[in-house]
Write a protein that holds these residues in place. Structure first.
Motif, PDB file in Angstrom:
ATOM      1  N   UNK A 129      13.187   4.124 -28.564  1.00 53.90           N
ATOM      2  CA  UNK A 129      13.143   5.310 -29.242  1.00 53.90           C
ATOM      3  C   UNK A 129      12.909   6.758 -28.978  1.00 53.90           C
ATOM      4  N   UNK A 130      12.285   6.821 -27.479  1.00 52.81           N
ATOM      5  CA  UNK A 130      12.060   8.001 -27.054  1.00 52.81           C
ATOM      6  C   UNK A 130      13.107   8.634 -26.414  1.00 52.81           C
ATOM      7  N   UNK A 131      13.602   9.860 -26.738  1.00 53.55           N
ATOM      8  CA  UNK A 131      14.962  10.332 -26.509  1.00 53.55           C
ATOM      9  C   UNK A 131      14.791  11.384 -25.453  1.00 53.55           C
ATOM     10  N   UNK A 132      13.657  11.700 -24.860  1.00 61.03           N
ATOM     11  CA  UNK A 132      13.539  12.531 -23.914  1.00 61.03           C
ATOM     12  C   UNK A 132      12.877  11.996 -22.652  1.00 61.03           C
ATOM     13  N   UNK A 133      12.806  10.720 -22.406  1.00 65.45           N
ATOM     14  CA  UNK A 133      12.296  10.108 -21.377  1.00 65.45           C
ATOM     15  C   UNK A 133      13.250   8.696 -20.700  1.00 65.45           C
ATOM     16  N   UNK A 134      13.502   8.571 -19.559  1.00 66.53           N
ATOM     17  CA  UNK A 134      14.180   7.568 -19.025  1.00 66.53           C
ATOM     18  C   UNK A 134      13.353   6.353 -18.881  1.00 66.53           C
ATOM     19  N   UNK A 135      13.657   5.084 -19.702  1.00 67.50           N
ATOM     20  CA  UNK A 135      12.909   4.128 -19.677  1.00 67.50           C
ATOM     21  C   UNK A 135      12.847   3.444 -18.109  1.00 67.50           C
ATOM     22  N   UNK A 136      11.545   2.805 -18.164  1.00 65.49           N
ATOM     23  CA  UNK A 136      11.331   2.086 -16.613  1.00 65.49           C
ATOM     24  C   UNK A 136      12.389   0.698 -16.587  1.00 65.49           C
ATOM     25  N   UNK A 137      12.413   0.224 -17.576  1.00 64.61           N
ATOM     26  CA  UNK A 137      13.283  -1.321 -17.636  1.00 64.61           C
ATOM     27  C   UNK A 137      14.172  -0.848 -18.620  1.00 64.61           C
ATOM     28  N   UNK A 138      15.668  -0.778 -18.317  1.00 64.11           N
ATOM     29  CA  UNK A 138      16.557  -0.140 -19.196  1.00 64.11           C
ATOM     30  C   UNK A 138      17.214  -1.004 -20.216  1.00 64.11           C
ATOM     31  N   UNK A 139      16.592  -2.204 -20.230  1.00 64.54           N
ATOM     32  CA  UNK A 139      17.128  -3.285 -21.434  1.00 64.54           C
ATOM     33  C   UNK A 139      15.944  -4.503 -21.564  1.00 64.54           C
ATOM     34  N   UNK A 140      16.268  -5.206 -22.556  1.00 64.04           N
ATOM     35  CA  UNK A 140      15.367  -6.476 -22.665  1.00 64.04           C
ATOM     36  C   UNK A 140      15.970  -7.459 -21.523  1.00 64.04           C
ATOM     37  N   UNK A 141      14.794  -8.242 -21.039  1.00 63.24           N
ATOM     38  CA  UNK A 141      15.192  -8.815 -19.685  1.00 63.24           C
ATOM     39  C   UNK A 141      16.302  -9.971 -19.808  1.00 63.24           C
ATOM     40  N   UNK A 142      16.514 -10.573 -21.133  1.00 62.99           N
ATOM     41  CA  UNK A 142      17.427 -11.500 -21.441  1.00 62.99           C
ATOM     42  C   UNK A 142      19.170 -10.991 -21.808  1.00 62.99           C
ATOM     43  N   UNK A 143      19.073  -9.684 -21.765  1.00 65.17           N
ATOM     44  CA  UNK A 143      20.452  -9.038 -21.949  1.00 65.17           C
ATOM     45  C   UNK A 143      21.038  -8.961 -20.724  1.00 65.17           C
ATOM     46  N   UNK A 144      22.215  -8.632 -20.553  1.00 66.13           N
ATOM     47  CA  UNK A 144      23.017  -8.513 -19.160  1.00 66.13           C
ATOM     48  C   UNK A 144      23.901  -7.457 -19.364  1.00 66.13           C
TER      49      UNK A 144
ATOM     50  N   UNK B 119      29.690  -2.494 -15.976  1.00 70.19           N
ATOM     51  CA  UNK B 119      29.333  -4.045 -15.846  1.00 70.19           C
ATOM     52  C   UNK B 119      28.612  -4.439 -14.909  1.00 70.19           C
ATOM     53  N   UNK B 120      28.323  -3.582 -13.718  1.00 69.72           N
ATOM     54  CA  UNK B 120      27.670  -3.931 -12.400  1.00 69.72           C
ATOM     55  C   UNK B 120      26.246  -3.996 -12.802  1.00 69.72           C
ATOM     56  N   UNK B 121      25.748  -4.753 -11.884  1.00 69.90           N
ATOM     57  CA  UNK B 121      24.118  -5.054 -11.856  1.00 69.90           C
ATOM     58  C   UNK B 121      23.277  -4.045 -11.214  1.00 69.90           C
ATOM     59  N   UNK B 122      23.580  -3.290 -10.372  1.00 62.13           N
ATOM     60  CA  UNK B 122      22.932  -2.180  -9.555  1.00 62.13           C
ATOM     61  C   UNK B 122      22.927  -0.848 -10.559  1.00 62.13           C
ATOM     62  N   UNK B 123      21.930  -0.542 -10.752  1.00 63.40           N
ATOM     63  CA  UNK B 123      22.295   0.913 -11.618  1.00 63.40           C
ATOM     64  C   UNK B 123      22.478   0.586 -13.068  1.00 63.40           C
ATOM     65  N   UNK B 124      22.358  -0.432 -13.783  1.00 64.76           N
ATOM     66  CA  UNK B 124      22.651  -0.803 -15.008  1.00 64.76           C
ATOM     67  C   UNK B 124      21.900  -0.128 -15.812  1.00 64.76           C
ATOM     68  N   UNK B 125      22.248   0.770 -16.712  1.00 67.28           N
ATOM     69  CA  UNK B 125      21.451   1.582 -17.473  1.00 67.28           C
ATOM     70  C   UNK B 125      20.907   1.106 -18.972  1.00 67.28           C
ATOM     71  N   UNK B 126      21.454  -0.088 -19.278  1.00 69.56           N
ATOM     72  CA  UNK B 126      21.109  -0.767 -20.402  1.00 69.56           C
ATOM     73  C   UNK B 126      22.149  -0.702 -21.341  1.00 69.56           C
ATOM     74  N   UNK B 127      22.242  -1.355 -22.311  1.00 69.28           N
ATOM     75  CA  UNK B 127      23.282  -1.523 -23.627  1.00 69.28           C
ATOM     76  C   UNK B 127      23.355  -0.446 -24.449  1.00 69.28           C
ATOM     77  N   UNK B 128      22.282   0.276 -24.717  1.00 66.75           N
ATOM     78  CA  UNK B 128      22.273   1.471 -25.292  1.00 66.75           C
ATOM     79  C   UNK B 128      20.853   2.110 -25.055  1.00 66.75           C
ATOM     80  N   UNK B 129      20.666   2.687 -23.780  1.00 63.39           N
ATOM     81  CA  UNK B 129      19.340   3.053 -23.374  1.00 63.39           C
ATOM     82  C   UNK B 129      18.230   2.117 -23.538  1.00 63.39           C
ATOM     83  N   UNK B 130      18.508   0.760 -23.564  1.00 67.99           N
ATOM     84  CA  UNK B 130      17.415  -0.254 -23.785  1.00 67.99           C
ATOM     85  C   UNK B 130      16.642  -0.135 -25.193  1.00 67.99           C
ATOM     86  N   UNK B 131      17.106   0.492 -26.142  1.00 64.45           N
ATOM     87  CA  UNK B 131      16.810   0.612 -27.465  1.00 64.45           C
ATOM     88  C   UNK B 131      15.707   1.279 -27.591  1.00 64.45           C
TER      89      UNK B 131
END
Length: 679
Positions: free
Chosen positions: A398-413, A384-396
């Motif tokens: 669909x690309x399973x071979x690349x790390x998303x630049x932004x790990x989640x939608x901005x209004x989630x936490x 539940x930490x803010x720094x290094x947050x990887x997203x709720x489920x990798x940001x949703x």
């Protein structure tokens, strides 16, 4: 405000022996060694009771591979690889908790538990069914279709491959249900070290018309239902309560259970209904059953905070904390569809409605304690930490071979944590804490907070070494119900103490800014509310260095106060809870901007995915916080016009005060967070 009380030096052996004896309310329901670290005055424990793994359909379709056993190992401090994966199936990211949790529960969705098993097991009777093939080939399309065709319906039905009456899928659910239970047993430390506690659980995910009326179901011990109750078979919360009673509590083998509502901010007002399934006004029997099973509610998690609405009756500006820009999942992710949530979508509204219903019925169906959780779908409890947050489920993504630049939608936490005050880190002690609501929520940090209410606390209570003992002896802790005032006692006094999160190595915690009391009371049959600062300084000038995300400015390591309600009326039902606020700190989205070296002075160099970093409407800082469970006051029927003639006061449970009077703590107090853990 005071400094840390000095070490208590009184002789306490007799007290401790008395409280640890069979006369004490704490009892064991399953075989295990007593914990070496036991405290009758209770210790703080931190955990996460809302965790999904690859057994959940919505996690499985986006490629999550974490098993329940791996989720528990992560909670205990092990490193875990998470999606996305490379072409050979190796995880491209790894995560690890800086501090292990004390307890957790894997709560995979009961819905589609069997379907996931059948669709992912080659050679099963349904492996080649159309929906199974679609799920494997186009998982997100299958996710949309399944939600619209089954989970969001008011009268859900299973797919045809489940066979007549869905029997094939229900039978297939037995395997993953056994896996969930076995993982909980393997993770549970039954030795005297009591390093970690796991609970058997699942999520009942009712979603009628896209209104989330979900409940996390947590069992006291290893004795649980033969199969989890699914929304497909039981389409209402009332039906769930009846199943839990019949299939657990009515048994004579020690099965006990709680149901915890969550994401009431997305419930469309259905999470706190005041009607039964037939549309009739709630009756006392139904309210009583609900109150017995639903002792806690999530106030914060990945999909937003559910405390209160902006522009509510108290004009509480802090209600905007992690508030979603939509009020039902059918609006997600289209912000332009936003519409205000209907009444009783937020926890504070439900707490107020509970006072109204108690005046009408003599039973409060919404007497909730407050907890936080992550609702992780990566199988990462407590992340539940803010720094290094990887997203709720990798940001949703669909690309399973690349790390998303932004790990989640901005209004989630990242979500939050649950705190419990218990004698030891074992299932029975922690479950009792949940049941009596001696619980608090945090938005992620491990803030520790005590909250007592009574009639005769001494003025110097914050400076006394026996603060906790006197807190229990002279009143009730968070989650409790105050007796009618003795004689001319006047207004109740509330003792509040909070300790900042000390942080972990390389990641210091943030200092506290202030303590607030949130009061609700009944007036002319309507719930009113007020928010008051009672300690600390809202204008201390603390802020954040935008270059380094380092908090700066004055703050407090501890805050303590004794507060008396100047507007107390002994004839009026009321409740009070505490909100603890940290100084400002960087939100996860700002950490992403800093990690990527965004420089808004050169707009053309900012990647499209990170342009939000330069938009003032996206907050760069937040104030992390904690919320205690309330303390309630219910007047005797003869002393209030709000209660109808003959209304019965609810039963109360509390620590044995006589066992605590006149004694000091056996160990230094306040203790740092995690003192209840052997780590």
């Amino acid at each position: 405000m005071t400094s840390r009380p000095r070490r208590a030096t009184g002789a306490l052996a007799a007290l401790l022996l008395a409280l640890a004896s069979p006369l004490h309310a704490f009892e064991r329901s399953e075989p295990r060694e007593p914990c070496a670290r036991f405290d009758p005055l209770r210790q703080p424990f931190y955990g996460d009771l809302h965790v999904h793994t690859a057994l959940s359909f919505d996690a499985n379709v986006i490629g999550v591979r974490t098993t329940p056993r791996e989720a528990y190992r992560f909670a205990r401090g092990e490193r875990l690889g998470i999606r996305p994966y490379d072409a050979e199936g190796r995880p491209l990211r790894h995560v690890q908790l800086a501090r292990p949790l004390d307890f957790a529960a894997v709560t995979d969705h009961a819905e589609l538990l069997g379907e996931v098993s059948l669709c992912t097991t080659p050679g099963s009777q349904a492996y080649d069914a159309y929906m199974c093939r679609l799920t494997r080939r186009w998982p997100l399309l299958a996710y949309v279709l399944v939600n619209s065709a089954i989970l969001n319906q008011r009268d859900p039905r299973r797919y045809s491959f489940c066979g007549e009456d869905g029997a094939r899928c229900r039978e297939a659910a037995r395997g993953p249900w056994r896996e969930i239970q076995a993982a909980a047993e393997a993770a549970y430390d039954r030795s005297a070290a009591c390093r970690f506690t796991s609970f058997v659980g699942y999520e009942w995910s009712g979603n009628p018309g896209s209104s989330m009326i979900h409940r996390n179901v947590i069992f006291r011990n290893e004795r649980a239902q033969e199969l989890p109750t699914s929304y497909v078979e039981v389409g209402s919360a009332q039906g769930l309560w009846e199943r839990l009673h019949a299939e657990c509590r009515a048994r004579d083998d020690g099965c006990d259970v709680l149901a915890i509502p969550h994401n009431t901010n997305l419930s469309g007002g259905l999470a706190f209904r005041v009607e039964d399934d037939a549309g009739r006004p709630l009756d006392a029997a139904t309210a009583h059953r609900r109150a017995g099973l639903e002792r806690l509610v999530e106030v914060i998690q990945h999909k937003g905070a559910s405390e209160c609405r902006v522009a509510g009756p108290s004009e509480d500006e802090l209600c905007g904390f992690e508030l979603l820009p939509f009020s039902a999942m059918d609006q997600f992710p289209f912000e332009s569809w936003w519409r205000p949530a209907p009444p009783r979508a937020y926890v504070r509204e439900a707490l107020g409605e509970g006072l109204v219903q108690e005046a009408r019925l003599g039973v409060n169906p919404f007497r909730f304690g407050l907890i936080g959780a992550t609702d992780t779908h990566l199988g990462t409890p407590g992340l539940a930490g803010e720094e290094g947050y990887p997203g709720h489920a990798a940001g949703g993504d669909t690309n399973r071979t690349e790390i998303p630049v932004v790990p989640d939608r901005l209004y989630f936490n990242p979500g939050g944590l649950a705190g419990l005050w218990a004698e030891e880190n074992a299932r029975d002690a922690l479950f009792d804490a949940m049941h009596r609501r001696e619980a608090w929520a945090t938005s992620g940090p491990r803030i520790t907070v005590r909250f007592f209410g009574g009639w005769a606390y001494p003025e110097d209570l914050c400076a006394r070494p026996d603060f906790v003992a006197r807190g229990y002896a002279g009143g009730v802790p968070m989650g409790g119900v105050l007796d009618a005032p003795p004689g001319d006692a006047g207004a109740p006094r509330f003792a509040i103490w909070a300790l900042r999160d000390p942080g972990a190595e390389g990641s210091p915690g943030t200092q506290l800014q202030r303590l607030q009391i949130v009061k609700l009371w009944l007036e002319d049959g309507v719930a009113r509310e007020r928010v008051l600062d009672v300690a600390g300084d809202a204008r201390n000038g603390a802020d954040v260095d935008p270059e380094t995300c380092t908090p700066r400015g004055p703050g407090s390591d501890t805050l303590c106060t004794l507060w008396s309600d100047p507007d107390f009326d002994p004839t009026v039902p009321a409740l009070w809870y505490v909100r603890v606020l940290e100084n400002p700190s960087c939100r996860w989205s700002a950490h992403v901007c800093r990690a990527n070296g965004v420089r808004c002075q050169v707009p053309d160099a900012v990647p499209a995915a990170l342009r939000y970093c330069c938009q003032p409407r996206v907050p760069g800082t937040i104030q992390e916080r904690a919320w205690t469970s309330p303390i309630w006051y219910t007047p005797a029927p003869s002393s209030t016009s709000a209660s109808p003639p003959g209304a019965k006061r609810p039963l109360q449970s509390r620590l044995r005060r006589a066992d605590l009077q006149g004694h000091e703590e056996a160990t230094p107090w306040p203790r740092p967070p995690g003192a209840g853990s052997s780590r």
